[in-house]
Design a protein around this motif. Structure first.
Motif, PDB file in Angstrom:
ATOM      1  N   LEU A  82       0.486  -1.393   0.128  1.00 19.33           N
ATOM      2  CA  LEU A  82       0.133   0.211   0.043  1.00 19.33           C
ATOM      3  C   LEU A  82       0.959   1.364   0.072  1.00 19.33           C
ATOM      4  O   LEU A  82       0.804   2.519  -0.449  1.00 19.33           O
ATOM      5  N   LEU A  83       2.170   1.325   0.211  1.00 20.08           N
ATOM      6  CA  LEU A  83       3.013   2.489   1.288  1.00 20.08           C
ATOM      7  C   LEU A  83       4.632   2.225  -0.282  1.00 20.08           C
ATOM      8  O   LEU A  83       5.182   3.283  -0.193  1.00 20.08           O
ATOM      9  N   ASP A  84       3.719   1.568  -0.669  1.00 20.38           N
ATOM     10  CA  ASP A  84       5.240   1.735  -1.612  1.00 20.38           C
ATOM     11  C   ASP A  84       5.136   1.917  -3.276  1.00 20.38           C
ATOM     12  O   ASP A  84       5.153   1.789  -4.338  1.00 20.38           O
ATOM     13  N   ALA A  85       5.274   4.385  -3.007  1.00 20.61           N
ATOM     14  CA  ALA A  85       5.662   4.474  -3.795  1.00 20.61           C
ATOM     15  C   ALA A  85       5.967   5.778  -3.531  1.00 20.61           C
ATOM     16  O   ALA A  85       6.216   6.044  -2.009  1.00 20.61           O
ATOM     17  N   PRO A  86       6.979   6.866  -4.198  1.00 22.51           N
ATOM     18  CA  PRO A  86       6.725   7.859  -3.416  1.00 22.51           C
ATOM     19  C   PRO A  86       6.252   8.553  -3.201  1.00 22.51           C
ATOM     20  O   PRO A  86       5.213   8.623  -3.316  1.00 22.51           O
ATOM     21  N   LEU A  87       6.011   9.533  -1.751  1.00 20.78           N
ATOM     22  CA  LEU A  87       5.497  10.562  -1.208  1.00 20.78           C
ATOM     23  C   LEU A  87       4.571  11.493  -2.475  1.00 20.78           C
ATOM     24  O   LEU A  87       3.283  11.837  -2.693  1.00 20.78           O
ATOM     25  N   HIS A  88       4.502  11.965  -3.060  1.00 20.87           N
ATOM     26  CA  HIS A  88       4.132  12.983  -4.186  1.00 20.87           C
ATOM     27  C   HIS A  88       2.863  12.236  -4.774  1.00 20.87           C
ATOM     28  O   HIS A  88       2.069  12.756  -5.207  1.00 20.87           O
ATOM     29  N   ASP A  89       3.225  10.751  -5.001  1.00 22.69           N
ATOM     30  CA  ASP A  89       2.456   9.998  -5.707  1.00 22.69           C
ATOM     31  C   ASP A  89       1.426   9.220  -5.352  1.00 22.69           C
ATOM     32  O   ASP A  89       0.544   7.878  -5.683  1.00 22.69           O
ATOM     33  N   LEU A  90       1.904   9.166  -4.102  1.00 21.80           N
ATOM     34  CA  LEU A  90       1.035   7.823  -2.948  1.00 21.80           C
ATOM     35  C   LEU A  90      -0.739   7.737  -2.902  1.00 21.80           C
ATOM     36  O   LEU A  90      -0.498   6.888  -3.069  1.00 21.80           O
ATOM     37  N   GLY A  91      -1.270   9.194  -3.071  1.00 23.61           N
ATOM     38  CA  GLY A  91      -2.735   9.427  -2.596  1.00 23.61           C
ATOM     39  C   GLY A  91      -2.890   7.854  -4.241  1.00 23.61           C
ATOM     40  O   GLY A  91      -3.766   7.256  -3.977  1.00 23.61           O
ATOM     41  N   ARG A  92      -2.463   9.095  -4.893  1.00 20.37           N
ATOM     42  CA  ARG A  92      -3.023   8.166  -6.158  1.00 20.37           C
ATOM     43  C   ARG A  92      -2.581   6.160  -6.036  1.00 20.37           C
ATOM     44  O   ARG A  92      -3.951   5.670  -6.716  1.00 20.37           O
ATOM     45  N   HIS A  93      -1.802   6.001  -5.844  1.00 19.31           N
ATOM     46  CA  HIS A  93      -0.677   4.708  -5.873  1.00 19.31           C
ATOM     47  C   HIS A  93      -1.788   4.156  -4.592  1.00 19.31           C
ATOM     48  O   HIS A  93      -2.578   2.970  -4.853  1.00 19.31           O
ATOM     49  N   MET A  94      -2.722   4.172  -3.708  1.00 22.59           N
ATOM     50  CA  MET A  94      -3.125   3.895  -2.481  1.00 22.59           C
ATOM     51  C   MET A  94      -4.196   3.079  -3.073  1.00 22.59           C
ATOM     52  O   MET A  94      -4.640   2.519  -2.909  1.00 22.59           O
ATOM     53  N   VAL A  95      -5.016   4.266  -3.390  1.00 29.16           N
ATOM     54  CA  VAL A  95      -6.186   4.068  -4.663  1.00 29.16           C
ATOM     55  C   VAL A  95      -6.346   3.024  -5.537  1.00 29.16           C
ATOM     56  O   VAL A  95      -7.077   2.082  -4.983  1.00 29.16           O
ATOM     57  N   ARG A  96      -5.183   2.712  -6.515  1.00 31.14           N
ATOM     58  CA  ARG A  96      -5.303   2.130  -7.208  1.00 31.14           C
ATOM     59  C   ARG A  96      -5.179   0.811  -6.912  1.00 31.14           C
ATOM     60  O   ARG A  96      -5.344  -0.232  -7.095  1.00 31.14           O
ATOM     61  N   HIS A  97      -4.659   0.720  -5.872  1.00 31.40           N
ATOM     62  CA  HIS A  97      -3.640  -0.768  -4.691  1.00 31.40           C
ATOM     63  C   HIS A  97      -5.064  -1.086  -3.946  1.00 31.40           C
ATOM     64  O   HIS A  97      -5.344  -2.420  -4.183  1.00 31.40           O
ATOM     65  N   ARG A 184      -9.116  10.460 -10.221  1.00 32.97           N
ATOM     66  CA  ARG A 184     -10.244  11.238  -9.595  1.00 32.97           C
ATOM     67  C   ARG A 184     -10.487  11.256  -8.120  1.00 32.97           C
ATOM     68  O   ARG A 184     -10.059  12.223  -6.766  1.00 32.97           O
ATOM     69  N   TYR A 185     -10.370   9.988  -7.263  1.00 36.25           N
ATOM     70  CA  TYR A 185      -9.920  10.332  -5.809  1.00 36.25           C
ATOM     71  C   TYR A 185      -8.995  10.030  -5.367  1.00 36.25           C
ATOM     72  O   TYR A 185      -8.448  10.650  -3.970  1.00 36.25           O
ATOM     73  N   GLY A 186      -7.499   9.662  -6.252  1.00 36.51           N
ATOM     74  CA  GLY A 186      -6.260  10.462  -5.211  1.00 36.51           C
ATOM     75  C   GLY A 186      -5.750  11.255  -5.467  1.00 36.51           C
ATOM     76  O   GLY A 186      -5.567  11.714  -4.041  1.00 36.51           O
ATOM     77  N   PRO A 187      -6.269  12.307  -5.474  1.00 36.69           N
ATOM     78  CA  PRO A 187      -6.069  13.793  -5.355  1.00 36.69           C
ATOM     79  C   PRO A 187      -6.759  14.192  -3.801  1.00 36.69           C
ATOM     80  O   PRO A 187      -6.068  14.488  -3.123  1.00 36.69           O
ATOM     81  N   ALA A 188      -7.860  12.750  -3.607  1.00 29.65           N
ATOM     82  CA  ALA A 188      -8.886  13.685  -2.242  1.00 29.65           C
ATOM     83  C   ALA A 188      -8.130  13.153  -1.484  1.00 29.65           C
ATOM     84  O   ALA A 188      -7.461  13.695   0.022  1.00 29.65           O
ATOM     85  N   VAL A 189      -7.064  11.666  -1.510  1.00 27.85           N
ATOM     86  CA  VAL A 189      -5.762  10.992  -0.286  1.00 27.85           C
ATOM     87  C   VAL A 189      -4.994  11.909   0.101  1.00 27.85           C
ATOM     88  O   VAL A 189      -3.877  12.541   0.335  1.00 27.85           O
ATOM     89  N   GLN A 190      -3.803  11.880  -1.680  1.00 29.78           N
ATOM     90  CA  GLN A 190      -2.989  13.086  -1.419  1.00 29.78           C
ATOM     91  C   GLN A 190      -3.079  14.596  -0.464  1.00 29.78           C
ATOM     92  O   GLN A 190      -2.323  14.891   0.240  1.00 29.78           O
ATOM     93  N   ALA A 191      -4.258  14.978  -0.990  1.00 26.90           N
ATOM     94  CA  ALA A 191      -4.141  16.976  -0.248  1.00 26.90           C
ATOM     95  C   ALA A 191      -4.268  16.698   1.516  1.00 26.90           C
ATOM     96  O   ALA A 191      -3.490  17.346   1.695  1.00 26.90           O
ATOM     97  N   GLN A 192      -4.676  15.396   1.781  1.00 25.20           N
ATOM     98  CA  GLN A 192      -3.653  15.136   3.113  1.00 25.20           C
ATOM     99  C   GLN A 192      -2.337  14.452   3.374  1.00 25.20           C
ATOM    100  O   GLN A 192      -1.965  14.720   4.378  1.00 25.20           O
ATOM    101  N   LEU A 193      -1.801  13.689   2.691  1.00 27.54           N
ATOM    102  CA  LEU A 193      -0.417  13.290   2.376  1.00 27.54           C
ATOM    103  C   LEU A 193       0.534  14.992   1.765  1.00 27.54           C
ATOM    104  O   LEU A 193       1.553  14.879   3.065  1.00 27.54           O
ATOM    105  N   THR A 194       0.515  16.158   1.271  1.00 27.31           N
ATOM    106  CA  THR A 194       1.013  16.559   1.022  1.00 27.31           C
ATOM    107  C   THR A 194       0.154  18.223   0.670  1.00 27.31           C
ATOM    108  O   THR A 194      -0.674  18.594  -0.237  1.00 27.31           O
TER     109      THR A 194
END
Length: 197
Positions: A82-97, A184-194
């Motif tokens: 789940l956390l295997d991505a660089p921080l700048h792209d982690l939200g999108r990665h987690m949604v896809r995962h 579409r959903y990754g940016p909502a998650v990413q907004a909390q991460l960065t």
């Protein structure tokens, strides 16, 4: 392999199941049952039946029911992926995962936390593992204020996605490509991460 015969004209014994695939099937079956029944109500026979193996094989691979469910209640391997991505792209990665795990493996990496109340003392173990192995590990990667809160909010968004996909079975979500949902959903998650990006 059906159709192959031995020199005596009998069918050959089926090839032995791959040990790793068998372990994965057992863990998947146990996770499925843990998400639907109280820990105390789950038998090794039920896990074996769902996995298509014998109860003694579960004992061979895991030792006993408690050892099997200790593995099922761990989020370590799921958090690794789940956390295997660089921080700048982690939200999108987690949604896809989350989506690809449900679609490809039939198992959400996080959703079993929603069933912790079913499991009494074992639910406390599940919650403690989830906090340490998922949210606290994610928080440790974040910079800036309120890292713990932001990690919990990001994970909450993912658990909600898993509920809508796997439990509510939202038809629009289920028929939309994982990459489209991630966009579409990754940016909502990413907004909390960065935040403030």
């Amino acid at each position: 392999m059906t159709g192959m015969t031995t020199p005596a004209g009998r069918e050959a014994a089926p090839a032995r199941r791959d040990a790793e695939a068998t372990r994965a099937d057992i863990l998947k079956a146990a996770r499925h049952l843990l998400a639907r029944h109280a820990h105390a109500d789950i038998t090794l026979r039920a896990v074996a039946e769902r996995a298509g193996v014998s109860p003694p094989l579960i004992l061979k691979y895991f030792g006993n029911k408690d050892a099997l469910f200790a593995r099922v209640m761990s989020f370590d391997a799921d958090a690794d992926a789940l956390l295997d991505a660089p921080l700048h792209d982690l939200g999108r990665h987690m949604v896809r995962h989350v989506l690809s795990s449900q679609r490809d493996r039939g198992a959400d990496p996080l959703l079993r936390i929603a069933f912790a109340p079913l499991h009494g003392d074992h639910g406390d173990v599940l919650r403690a593992n989830f906090r340490a192995q998922v949210t606290e590990r994610l928080a440790a990667r974040l910079t800036g204020p309120d890292a713990g809160l932001r990690a919990e909010l990001a994970v909450a968004a993912l658990v909600g996605l898993g509920v809508m996909y796997g439990i509510a079975r939202g038809p629009h979500l289920r028929e939309t490509a994982a990459d489209t949902v991630a966009d579409r959903y990754g940016p909502a998650v990413q907004a909390q991460l960065t935040p403030g990006r």
